[in-house]
Design a protein around this motif. Structure first.
Motif, PDB file in Angstrom:
ATOM      1  N   THR A   1       0.828  -1.199   0.000  1.00  0.00           N
ATOM      2  CA  THR A   1       0.000   0.000   0.000  1.00  0.00           C
ATOM      3  C   THR A   1       0.863   1.250   0.000  1.00  0.00           C
ATOM      4  OG1 THR A   1      -1.350  -1.279   1.506  1.00  0.00           O
ATOM      5  CG2 THR A   1      -2.047   0.947   1.063  1.00  0.00           C
TER       6      THR A   1
ATOM      7  N   LEU B   1      -7.415   5.211  -1.935  1.00  0.00           N
ATOM      8  CA  LEU B   1      -6.416   4.364  -1.282  1.00  0.00           C
ATOM      9  C   LEU B   1      -6.410   4.588   0.226  1.00  0.00           C
ATOM     10  CD1 LEU B   1      -2.997   3.381  -2.452  1.00  0.00           C
ATOM     11  CD2 LEU B   1      -3.040   4.610  -0.340  1.00  0.00           C
TER      12      LEU B   1
ATOM     13  N   GLU C   1      -7.487  -6.988  -0.046  1.00  0.00           N
ATOM     14  CA  GLU C   1      -6.370  -6.124  -0.403  1.00  0.00           C
ATOM     15  C   GLU C   1      -5.849  -6.435  -1.804  1.00  0.00           C
ATOM     16  OE1 GLU C   1      -4.612  -3.425   1.417  1.00  0.00           O
ATOM     17  OE2 GLU C   1      -6.703  -3.482   1.942  1.00  0.00           O
TER      18      GLU C   1
ATOM     19  N   THR D   1      -7.669   1.743   2.705  1.00  0.00           N
ATOM     20  CA  THR D   1      -6.715   1.111   3.607  1.00  0.00           C
ATOM     21  C   THR D   1      -7.152   1.272   5.055  1.00  0.00           C
ATOM     22  OG1 THR D   1      -5.032   1.670   2.021  1.00  0.00           O
ATOM     23  CG2 THR D   1      -4.288   0.945   4.164  1.00  0.00           C
TER      24      THR D   1
ATOM     25  N   ILE E   1      -5.677  -3.137  -4.115  1.00  0.00           N
ATOM     26  CA  ILE E   1      -4.441  -2.527  -4.617  1.00  0.00           C
ATOM     27  C   ILE E   1      -4.470  -2.455  -6.131  1.00  0.00           C
ATOM     28  CG2 ILE E   1      -1.947  -2.871  -4.788  1.00  0.00           C
ATOM     29  CD1 ILE E   1      -1.890  -3.273  -1.916  1.00  0.00           C
TER      30      ILE E   1
ATOM     31  N   TYR F   1      -6.801   0.552  -6.908  1.00  0.00           N
ATOM     32  CA  TYR F   1      -6.248   1.906  -6.708  1.00  0.00           C
ATOM     33  C   TYR F   1      -5.434   2.332  -7.923  1.00  0.00           C
ATOM     34  CZ  TYR F   1      -7.045   0.648  -1.769  1.00  0.00           C
ATOM     35  OH  TYR F   1      -7.579   0.223  -0.596  1.00  0.00           O
TER      36      TYR F   1
END
Lengths: 149, 99, 120, 507, 358
Positions: free
Chosen positions: A111, D181, D153, D185, D157, D160
């Motif tokens: 991330t 994002l 996730e 998150t 990801i 995003y």
């Protein structure tokens, strides 16, 4: 007293999470927000690891029964304690949270990398990494699109 | 016992180093602090491996020293060259970007 | 015999720790970057050597001792080089020592640094 | 004619492993797509991978319909030690939804992507899209709470990055992606914290095991906090009302490949997971669960349905109208689920599928028009019905369905919701549904008016009909909106099975 | 009643001391306006938490945290602030009330829950008594790897790890899409040599780089015996190459390890991992059931010396399975970390060039 000491971890984790979250929601700088997010994610790991700790345990890498290491690990403990909570004469900490947090750390760095990459592109497109300035520019753009008609 | 005292001493030294990292004042002080902190971490990792009876964890200490080095070089390049891509050994970095 | 070695090892570890502590004190108290580099890097390598030697004595001849030697090797390789690179970078970017032969800093600059403002 | 039966009979060996292949297929396809040499090959791989997943989903649905819920032990380890897939009626419905949306989006992307992204990036865009799809499929099929996070996730990801590449058209895609994002998150992290608390209370991560252990455990502060964190975390991901800030930006600036896929699936899968936790994992009688549904979930959902519909009415950019409409419709879906009766849940799930179908149609039609007409505002679409009649027709079908015009799927969906609310004696929910439907009429009317009844100003850029590769999936979906409006037995069966699986013991 | 070990032992005290350090560092990160200071402090934060993790017996996690947090994250963050050219945050918070309320809400809930959590180190807590203990008992028999974390990671929860590898792969794709496909992404300007001030660094780097790479391999193949595994090894491998780039320049590194190749390797790693799963399936087991990695007929042909220890001979499928998937993880992680570094570091050159062109 011992209650406080033995729950200190959780309180500390709570404060760390709050610190991370505070940076994410209050800071205007995109890079700083990513740092806050990283702290927030890391602190989750601390929570899990605290849950998996076993008193006088050792890391979950099995020790040979014959090795001197094993003697050193077990000889200062109450034999009854070892018999009840140990496996083959050694008390180990819980491996499951470790596995989960390994995964979570990886997700965290993924991330972070993607977020920073987007932040860099934001800087290239808008000339700023401050969220308020970008917001003003975006608003302006939307408004201009509206007034041209 | 002596080892535990050693660990405690290292913890105090680490705390002081953190103080320097927070205070700065220049960024070079911070890099110095983080570098020195890294060395102390390596030592602490080695010592607590012995305190807790699992010296097998020295692996972490072994790898940490080079990683610390990489980070320090990256930080230094950040200041000197304003670029992570430049080869070392070129002066200021500005003119070297031209073809 | 092994008890004796462990004792000597323990003393070495404590001595090394003391060296690290002294270095940390220097890092905190010395006036400018260069003196701080001096304090930190010399005591770090010295302290590390002592601590690792002490641990080696405790471990005896084993894989652990080999690993400790490896740790020592990489610290000895990286810490001085990093200190050298750091001093080089600091000097290159215009920081001047506050004491010694290189002291060519103007008074107003010195006042600024001693107040603790962040250097550019 | 290749029927479902022949496909099912053709590969018994494969179908035994269908649950995991459904996830591993797109995952492997993603790697192959990233390795493929040209944009064209990567597109073909993407279509193949998505179709394979859809085939597996079909096989699972058949299996679930015949023999009940499917279990699959990954690595051969039985839960709670190993990770197990558990697909019941609800999971099968979601898997079918996600994988068919994936097929449509990947076919569509063959032409739409060329206009939106540089060709050398296509291989990686397709790879990210396939990963996103694999993630969502894993999320709906796994029976392990932490595994669900990992797949959440994986999909996020990819999403995003895909939203961010919309920057080629409009730089505002970048801050939108960044915002997405950050919010995403935070949501996922809150979910992990919640799972951590549940783990602390029960010592397990497997959902069935969690459910059994929570039932014997009773109320405690740890379980309550776990519940709160899970619901809030998934609420952010599902764009539940006050937490929906990321959605309008992401939906209006992303490239159409990802927007149509996200609009059809992303919030829905999070709603799925949330429903799983609220109804399945937490014990039925838990007081905090019931209070939460009555005092938090339902009022917030109702507020969303009304406030966001009003917001949509005042928006100027067409994709933003659709995005706000999505938030409002999420509210309606949650209202249905919050009734906590079989009828209500099946109405909610029916609405979920209907909404996925119509939003996908609408975003696809808009994306098809935008290939030739790089515009965002509603006014720029004035009179496109004359230049691009097919796309406009498809858009109209989706829009009418959204507004709930009779003979469309949307009408049935709204009707069912009303019926369920009245049946449960919740008059105010019925009233909310009715008001929200009226408000929907307003903004749908605005859009249709601009496209059909206004003429383009002189000198304005004119749209060109979308290429066939884009038009075909749009028209198929538009046709389905009408077809299911006339004969809704398939979605009805799926929703009914899903509701039964969700509320095994409820009235 | 069994006497628990005394609550106030060295372990607890060191743990609390480190947590206090963490709190101080986190507070400083919140306060500082200098982004660079925040990054340096973040690196220290990672280090402290790595030591704390060792104290909490999470050796594998500590390993990862040390190489990731203090190594890769710091370098990526540095690359990002180089590219955004903002070292100092704009003064003034956006609005303090709403964020403070959000944090207070989350924190309050956390502390409310914390009071109900079992005491630190309670061996009988549900978390430690149920599945966690089952792993400790079952893994040595079923998997045969001494490192139970690796056994759980690669075998019992191997599907999580596949997902994790996919996440990393996705991140690599994301960064490449954002930063790595630029017009000048790979060919860099030629390096002109002016006065060389870093002989010491260059020489010692030449020593270090092969050493780090060698150590990465040790961590990789030692992973089921001690702390470590594919993930850590991948990051360390990437660190060796990053060090090369930092010292000898990105251009030389990119010539030795081209970005296209790196991106392909990342995909190949995931493919290898998933392929092992499919292979197990084709041989009649479940996905990722390494006991079925080799067909039974093949297994009979294996000479005894290869199996080594007869006691663990029946685990050789598990053993090789773990080895292979860890290799997949290594490839993906190393390649992705490099892709990320290439993205950020390579962009710097372009950014400076653009600025000068403008």
């Amino acid at each position: 007293m011992s209650f406080i000491l033995l729950h200190f971890n959780y309180v500390a984790v709570a404060i760390l999470m709050m610190a991370g979250l505070f940076v994410v929601v209050s800071s205007s700088n995109l890079i700083k927000r990513m740092i806050g997010l990283a702290i927030f994610q890391t602190s989750t790991g601390l929570l899990y690891i605290s849950l998996g700790k076993v008193s006088s345990g050792t890391a979950a890498i099995t020790v040979d029964a014959a090795s001197p290491e094993k003697q050193a690990l077990a000889n200062h403990l109450d034999p009854a304690y070892v018999a009840q909570y140990g496996v083959a004469g050694v008390v180990y900490s819980n491996p499951l949270p470790h596995v989960l947090i390994l995964t979570a750390i990886v997700v965290g760095v993924a991330t972070l990398a993607v977020g920073l990459a987007i932040a860099v592109r934001v800087r290239e497109a808008f000339g700023s990494v401050e969220a308020d300035e970008i917001e003003v520019l975006s608003r302006l753009e939307s408004a201009q699109a509206g007034s041209q008609a | 016992m002596l080892l535990a005292a050693g660990a405690a001493g290292l913890l105090v030294a680490m705390t002081i180093t953190i103080a320097r990292a927070i205070m700065g004042p220049s960024h070079y002080d911070r890099i110095l602090a983080v570098n020195s902190f890294g060395t102390k971490t390596v030592l602490l990792l080695s010592v607590i491996g012995f305190v807790f009876g699992r010296p097998a964890f020295l692996d972490i200490a072994i790898i940490y020293a080079p990683i610390n080095f990489v980070t320090t070089i990256a930080l230094m390049k950040f200041f000197r060259y304003r670029s992570l891509a430049q080869p070392l050994g070129l002066s200021a970095g500005e003119e070297t970007l031209d073809d | 015999m092994t008890d004796m070695l462990s004792l000597i090892g323990g003393v070495c570890v404590v001595a090394g720790t003391a060296l690290s502590l002294i270095g940390a004190a220097g890092l905190l108290r010395f006036p400018d970057v260069y003196t701080r580099i001096h304090a930190a890097s010399i005591t770090d390598t010295g302290g590390a050597s002592l601590v690792l030697l002490g641990l080696c004595l405790i471990a005896g001849l084993s894989l652990t001792a080999l690993k400790l030697a490896f740790v020592w090797f990489s610290i000895m390789l990286t810490t001085p080089v990093a200190a050298n690179a750091l001093a080089n970078a600091a000097f290159g970017s215009g920081h001047r020592p506050r004491i010694g032969a290189f002291q060519i800093m103007r008074t107003d600059e010195r006042r600024k640094t001693s107040r603790g403002t962040e250097a550019p | 004619m290749i029927s479902f039966e022949t496909l099912y009979a053709a590969a018994p060996a494969l179908t035994a492993h269908a649950p995991v292949l459904m996830v591993a297929g797109p995952l492997i396809a993603a790697c192959v797509a990233a390795l493929s040499p040209t944009a064209r090959t990567s597109w073909m791989i993407s279509v193949t991978g998505s179709m394979f997943a859809a085939w597996m989903a079909l096989a699972i649905t058949g299996e679930v319909a015949r023999h009940g819920a499917v279990d699959y032990y990954i690595g051969g380890f039985a839960p709670p030690l190993g990770i197990a897939f558990y697909i019941d009626g609800l999971g099968a419905m979601m898997a079918l939804l996600v994988s068919s949306a994936g097929v449509m989006a990947s076919i569509y992307s063959g032409h739409s992507l060329a206009a939106e992204v540089r060709a050398e990036k296509h291989t990686h865009v397709q790879a990210a899209f396939l990963l996103c799809q694999a993630g969502l499929l894993g999320l709906v099929s796994t029976g392990d709470a932490f595994n669900a996070f990992v797949f959440l996730e994986v999909s996020s990801i990819g999403a995003y990055a895909l939203v961010a590449i919309g920057e080629k058209r409009d730089r505002r895609a970048l801050p939108a992606a960044f915002n997405y994002l950050i919010m995403g998150t935070i949501g996922a992290t809150l979910y992990v914290i919640g799972i951590g608390f549940l783990y602390a209370a029960t010592g397990t991560l497997n959902m069935a095991d969690l459910s059994a252990r929570l039932a014997t455990l009773g109320d405690s502060s740890v379980v309550q906090a776990g519940f709160a964190f899970i619901v809030v975390g998934l609420g952010i991901k599902a764009a539940m009302f006050p937490l929906h800030g990321w959605l309008p930006g992401a939906y209006s600036f992303g490239p159409s490949l990802i927007v149509i896929f996200l609009a059809a699936t992303a919030t829905k899968t999070s709603i799925y997971l949330m429903a799983r936790f609220i109804f399945d994992v937490f014990p039925d009688g838990a007081a905090f669960g019931r209070n939460f549904i009555a005092w938090v979930l339902a009022p917030l959902a109702a507020t969303a349905a009304i406030v966001c519909s009003i917001q949509a009415t005042f928006e100027r950019e067409i994709r933003r109208i659709l995005a706000f409409s999505s938030v409002a419709q999420v509210g309606l879906i949650l209202l249905g689920l919050s009734l906590a009766t079989i009828l209500g849940a099946s109405a909610g799930l029916f609405y979920l599928m209907a909404h996925a179908l119509m939003k996908m149609t609408l975003f696809m039609a808009v994306g098809g028009l935008a290939i030739s007409l790089p515009a965002r505002r509603l006014d720029d679409f004035a009179g496109v019905a004359r230049d691009a009649p097919w796309s406009a027709t498809a858009f109209a079908a989706g829009a009418l369905s959204l507004a709930g015009a009779p003979l469309t799927l949307g009408f049935l969906a709204k009707w069912r919701l009303l019926e369920a609310a009245l049946n449960a004696g919740q008059i105010w929910i019925a009233a909310t549904v009715a008001i929200a439907s009226l408000l929907t009429l307003l903004y749908v009317g605005r859009m249709l008016e601009a496209i059909f009844f206004r003429s383009a100003p002189a000198g304005a850029p004119r749209a060109v009909e979308a290429p066939v590769g884009v038009l075909a999936p749009v028209l198929v979906l538009a046709g389905l909106n009408i077809w299911f409006g006339l004969d809704a037995s398939l979605p009805e069966q799926l929703a009914g099975a899903g509701a039964k699986a969700l509320l095994a013991g409820a009235p | 009643m069994i006497a628990l070990p005394s609550s106030l032992n060295a372990n607890l005290v060191i743990g609390i001391a480190l947590l206090v350090m963490l709190l101080v560092v986190a507070g400083a990160i919140v306060r500082t306006r200098s982004l660079l200071a925040a990054i340096i402090l973040f690196s220290i934060y990672s280090l402290v938490s790595a030591v704390w993790l060792v104290v909490m017996d999470a050796a594998d996690v500590a390993f990862t945290e040390a190489v990731i947090g203090a190594g890769v994250s710091t370098i990526v963050l540095l690359g990002a602030i180089l590219l955004t050219r903002g070292e100092v945050e704009k003064p003034g918070w956006r609005a303090l009330v709403a964020p403070a309320l959000v944090c207070a809400g989350v924190g309050g809930l956390l502390i409310y829950a914390a009071a109900g959590l079992p005491a630190l180190g309670d061996p009988a807590s549900p978390a430690n008594a149920h599945v966690g203990r089952a792993y400790l008992e079952a893994a040595p028999k079923e998997i045969g790897a001494p490192n139970i974390v690796t056994a759980v990671l690669a075998s019992y929860r191997g599907f999580d790890t596949l997902g994790e590898t996919a996440v990393i792969f996705a991140a690599g794709i994301g960064v490449a899409l954002m930063l790595g496909f630029g017009p000048h992404a790979s060919p860099l300007p030629p390096a002109a040599t002016i006065g060389d001030h870093h002989v010491v660094l260059r020489v010692s780097a030449k020593f270090l780089i092969p050493l780090i790479a060698l150590f990465a391999l040790y961590v990789q193949f030692h992973g089921d015996l001690g702390a470590g595994g594919g993930f850590q090894a991948g990051v360390i491998m990437a660190a060796a190459i990053i060090l090369h780039a930092l010292v000898f320049g990105l251009r030389d590194t990119m010539m030795a390890v081209p970005p296209r190749l790196v991106r392909s390797i990342a995909a190949l790693g995931v493919l290898l991992y998933a392929g092992v799963g499919v292979a197990c399936m084709l041989n009649g087991g479940a996905f990722l059931d390494y006991d079925y990695l080799f067909p039974p007929a093949f297994e009979k042909q294996v000479p005894g010396w290869l199996l080594g220890d007869p006691e663990h001979a029946h685990h050789w499928g598990q053993h090789f399975g773990i080895l292979l998937i860890e290799l997949g993880v290594l490839l993906t992680v190393a390649a992705t970390m490099l892709t990320i570094f290439y993205g950020f570091a390579g962009r710097t050159v372009e950014a400076i060039r653009q600025e000068r062109g403008a």
